[in-house]
Every structure is written in structure tokens, then in C-alpha cells.
Design a protein around this motif. Structure first.
Motif, PDB file in Angstrom:
ATOM      1  N   PRO A  22       0.842  -1.195   0.000  1.00 26.83           N
ATOM      2  CA  PRO A  22       0.000   0.000   0.000  1.00 26.83           C
ATOM      3  C   PRO A  22       0.885   1.256   0.000  1.00 26.83           C
ATOM      4  CG  PRO A  22      -0.692  -1.540   1.710  1.00 26.83           C
ATOM      5  CD  PRO A  22       0.607  -2.040   1.167  1.00 26.83           C
ATOM      6  N   ALA A  23       0.436   2.305  -0.651  1.00 21.74           N
ATOM      7  CA  ALA A  23       1.241   3.519  -0.816  1.00 21.74           C
ATOM      8  C   ALA A  23       1.768   4.064   0.505  1.00 21.74           C
ATOM      9  CB  ALA A  23       0.439   4.589  -1.541  1.00 21.74           C
ATOM     10  N   ASP A  24       0.960   4.021   1.563  1.00 23.20           N
ATOM     11  CA  ASP A  24       1.421   4.576   2.840  1.00 23.20           C
ATOM     12  C   ASP A  24       2.404   3.656   3.559  1.00 23.20           C
ATOM     13  OD1 ASP A  24      -0.560   2.720   3.453  1.00 23.20           O
ATOM     14  OD2 ASP A  24      -1.470   3.936   5.019  1.00 23.20           O
ATOM     15  N   SER A  25       2.690   2.497   2.986  1.00 19.58           N
ATOM     16  CA  SER A  25       3.667   1.569   3.561  1.00 19.58           C
ATOM     17  C   SER A  25       4.936   1.474   2.710  1.00 19.58           C
ATOM     18  CB  SER A  25       3.057   0.174   3.707  1.00 19.58           C
ATOM     19  OG  SER A  25       2.018   0.186   4.663  1.00 19.58           O
ATOM     20  N   GLU A  77      14.051  -1.590   7.104  1.00 20.26           N
ATOM     21  CA  GLU A  77      12.623  -1.891   6.970  1.00 20.26           C
ATOM     22  C   GLU A  77      12.459  -2.555   5.623  1.00 20.26           C
ATOM     23  OE1 GLU A  77       8.747  -1.484   5.182  1.00 20.26           O
ATOM     24  OE2 GLU A  77      10.516  -0.409   4.499  1.00 20.26           O
ATOM     25  N   THR A  78      11.708  -3.656   5.606  1.00 19.14           N
ATOM     26  CA  THR A  78      11.367  -4.311   4.353  1.00 19.14           C
ATOM     27  C   THR A  78       9.907  -4.740   4.428  1.00 19.14           C
ATOM     28  OG1 THR A  78      12.105  -5.936   2.710  1.00 19.14           O
ATOM     29  CG2 THR A  78      12.133  -6.641   5.032  1.00 19.14           C
ATOM     30  N   ASP A 104      14.651  -9.595  13.778  1.00 14.53           N
ATOM     31  CA  ASP A 104      13.472  -8.734  13.807  1.00 14.53           C
ATOM     32  C   ASP A 104      13.530  -7.832  15.033  1.00 14.53           C
ATOM     33  OD1 ASP A 104      12.792 -10.196  11.581  1.00 14.53           O
ATOM     34  OD2 ASP A 104      11.031 -11.130  12.464  1.00 14.53           O
ATOM     35  N   CYS A 105      12.983  -6.637  14.893  1.00 11.02           N
ATOM     36  CA  CYS A 105      12.971  -5.674  15.987  1.00 11.02           C
ATOM     37  C   CYS A 105      11.729  -4.807  15.865  1.00 11.02           C
ATOM     38  CB  CYS A 105      14.240  -4.811  15.960  1.00 11.02           C
ATOM     39  SG  CYS A 105      14.361  -3.645  14.572  1.00 11.02           S
ATOM     40  N   PRO A 106      11.440  -4.001  16.895  1.00  4.80           N
ATOM     41  CA  PRO A 106      10.323  -3.069  16.798  1.00  4.80           C
ATOM     42  C   PRO A 106      10.648  -1.947  15.803  1.00  4.80           C
ATOM     43  CG  PRO A 106      11.097  -3.299  19.078  1.00  4.80           C
ATOM     44  CD  PRO A 106      12.079  -3.994  18.193  1.00  4.80           C
ATOM     45  N   PRO A 107       9.646  -1.162  15.438  1.00  5.44           N
ATOM     46  CA  PRO A 107       9.920  -0.013  14.573  1.00  5.44           C
ATOM     47  C   PRO A 107      11.005   0.879  15.185  1.00  5.44           C
ATOM     48  CG  PRO A 107       7.562  -0.331  14.824  1.00  5.44           C
ATOM     49  CD  PRO A 107       8.233  -1.263  15.796  1.00  5.44           C
ATOM     50  N   PHE A 108      11.777   1.528  14.341  1.00  6.38           N
ATOM     51  CA  PHE A 108      12.875   2.387  14.778  1.00  6.38           C
ATOM     52  C   PHE A 108      12.719   3.750  14.105  1.00  6.38           C
ATOM     53  CE2 PHE A 108      14.046   0.120  10.992  1.00  6.38           C
ATOM     54  CZ  PHE A 108      14.636   1.077  10.194  1.00  6.38           C
ATOM     55  N   ALA A 109      13.529   4.691  14.526  1.00  4.47           N
ATOM     56  CA  ALA A 109      13.527   6.051  13.966  1.00  4.47           C
ATOM     57  C   ALA A 109      12.085   6.578  13.932  1.00  4.47           C
ATOM     58  CB  ALA A 109      14.213   6.080  12.610  1.00  4.47           C
ATOM     59  N   ASP A 110      11.621   7.023  12.772  1.00  8.33           N
ATOM     60  CA  ASP A 110      10.279   7.606  12.658  1.00  8.33           C
ATOM     61  C   ASP A 110       9.232   6.618  12.160  1.00  8.33           C
ATOM     62  OD1 ASP A 110      11.227  10.098  13.482  1.00  8.33           O
ATOM     63  OD2 ASP A 110      11.759  10.673  11.433  1.00  8.33           O
ATOM     64  N   TYR A 111       9.581   5.335  12.081  1.00  7.12           N
ATOM     65  CA  TYR A 111       8.628   4.327  11.608  1.00  7.12           C
ATOM     66  C   TYR A 111       7.590   4.032  12.687  1.00  7.12           C
ATOM     67  CZ  TYR A 111      11.803   3.236   7.752  1.00  7.12           C
ATOM     68  OH  TYR A 111      12.588   3.297   6.626  1.00  7.12           O
ATOM     69  N   ALA A 112       6.424   3.623  12.235  1.00  8.42           N
ATOM     70  CA  ALA A 112       5.353   3.184  13.139  1.00  8.42           C
ATOM     71  C   ALA A 112       5.048   1.717  12.833  1.00  8.42           C
ATOM     72  CB  ALA A 112       4.105   4.033  12.931  1.00  8.42           C
ATOM     73  N   ASP A 147       3.429  -1.365  11.488  1.00  9.85           N
ATOM     74  CA  ASP A 147       2.708  -1.469  10.221  1.00  9.85           C
ATOM     75  C   ASP A 147       2.689  -2.943   9.822  1.00  9.85           C
ATOM     76  OD1 ASP A 147       1.906  -1.515   7.534  1.00  9.85           O
ATOM     77  OD2 ASP A 147       3.175   0.149   6.945  1.00  9.85           O
ATOM     78  N   PRO A 148       1.516  -3.541   9.608  1.00  9.76           N
ATOM     79  CA  PRO A 148       1.471  -4.956   9.229  1.00  9.76           C
ATOM     80  C   PRO A 148       2.140  -5.238   7.881  1.00  9.76           C
ATOM     81  CG  PRO A 148      -0.687  -3.964   8.987  1.00  9.76           C
ATOM     82  CD  PRO A 148       0.180  -2.942   9.662  1.00  9.76           C
ATOM     83  N   ASN A 149       2.404  -4.204   7.080  1.00 11.26           N
ATOM     84  CA  ASN A 149       3.054  -4.371   5.784  1.00 11.26           C
ATOM     85  C   ASN A 149       4.569  -4.240   5.866  1.00 11.26           C
ATOM     86  OD1 ASN A 149       0.653  -4.588   4.001  1.00 11.26           O
ATOM     87  ND2 ASN A 149       0.211  -2.631   4.974  1.00 11.26           N
TER      88      ASN A 149
END
Length: 160
Positions: free
Chosen positions: A37-40, A118-119, A139-147, A149-151
Motif C-alpha cells: 500500500p502507498a502509505d507503507s 525496513e522491508t 526482527d525488531c520493533p519499529p525504529f527512527a520515525d517508523y510506526a 505497520d502490518p506491511n
């Protein structure tokens, strides 16, 4: 362009603004928008990859562009892998492994202690996730400004 050479592939610093690189990155972005999806989609275009906080490399066989990768500084000692891509016709030849090994070595030499990436979570990205896992990423939690996201799948590796 001087850099690492392996299997007839030369990896070296490059400029995202070169015509062949721009076309290559346009194909990368098209694949990202076709599979997520575009927002991902978090891939960068050639303009964003020209940021001074980003080091950009290409892999070439002769004059043919067959891959690229970039390293974005997040903060001192931490970086994010961006724009790992192998040309569709050149996949399965170890080019991504050469690019990743080159990037990891350059990151160490530059004083990075931890890398992130992120991939996508879709099947299209399964080969990328396998590559990163084989090279010590977890694998790790989101980092920096990422939230969250299931994608997206977020990964990290300690370089110390």
C-alpha cells in the motif's frame, strides 16, 4: 568508481542522479508501489538518496548496472539500509549478498555500531528477509520515525 570486486561485479560509490541509476530506482519504486500500500512504501527516489546523510553504492558488471544499496545515518553510530535492489534479470547470482557484505564492511569502517532496515512483509520480500536473516539481522520493533505497520518488517544487527 572504485570499490569491492567479486564474481566480475564491481561495487563502488556512485551518484543516484546518473541516468541509468534514476531509471533503475524508478523500477524499484514501481515494484514497491505494486506490492505494498502507498502509505507503507518507504523506498527513496534518486533525489532523496542524494542527501548528504546517505552513502550510495552500485554494483556493475562491466558498464551494466545490476544492483544498488544505500546507508543512511540515523544518528552517530546507527544507520539504516535503504534501497537494496538487484536487477530482476540478475537475481539469484549472489549480487545482493555482495552488496550487503560491502555495505556491512563500509559501515564498520565508518564507525557504525548498529544497523536497521525496513522491508515488506509480503511474499515478494521473502528473499530479502531470508538474506538479512542469513547475515545476522534479527526482527525488531519499529525504529527512527517508523510506526508499527502490518506491511513492514523491521530488522537490526549489532556490528560490534
Amino acid at each position: 568508481m572504485a570499490g569491492t570486486q567479486g564474481s566480475g561485479i564491481l561495487i563502488g560509490r556512485d551518484t543516484p542522479g546518473r541516468t541509468d541509476v534514476q531509471e533503475f530506482l524508478s523500477g524499484h519504486l514501481a515494484d514497491m508501489y505494486a506490492t505494498s500500500p502507498a502509505d507503507s512504501v518507504h523506498a527513496l527516489d534518486h533525489g532523496a538518496l542524494s542527501d548528504p546523510a546517505i552513502t550510495f553504492w552500485t554494483a556493475r558488471q562491466g558498464s551494466e548496472l545490476v544492483g544498488c544499496c544505500a546507508l543512511k545515518q540515523l544518528q552517530p553510530g546507527q544507520g539504516e539500509i535503504k534501497s537494496m535492489r538487484t536487477a530482476a534479470h540478475a537475481r539469484g547470482r549472489g549480487i545482493a549478498t555482495l552488496l550487503l557484505a560491502h555495505l556491512l564492511e563500509q559501515a564498520r569502517q565508518s564507525g557504525y555500531e548498529r544497523l536497521f532496515l525496513e522491508t515488506g512483509s509480503q511474499d515478494f520480500f521473502a528473499p530479502a528477509r531470508r538474506l538479512y536473516h542469513r547475515h545476522g539481522f534479527v526482527d525488531c520493533p519499529p525504529f527512527a520515525d517508523y510506526a508499527l505497520d502490518p506491511n513492514s518488517v523491521f530488522m537490526t544487527r549489532d556490528l560490534r
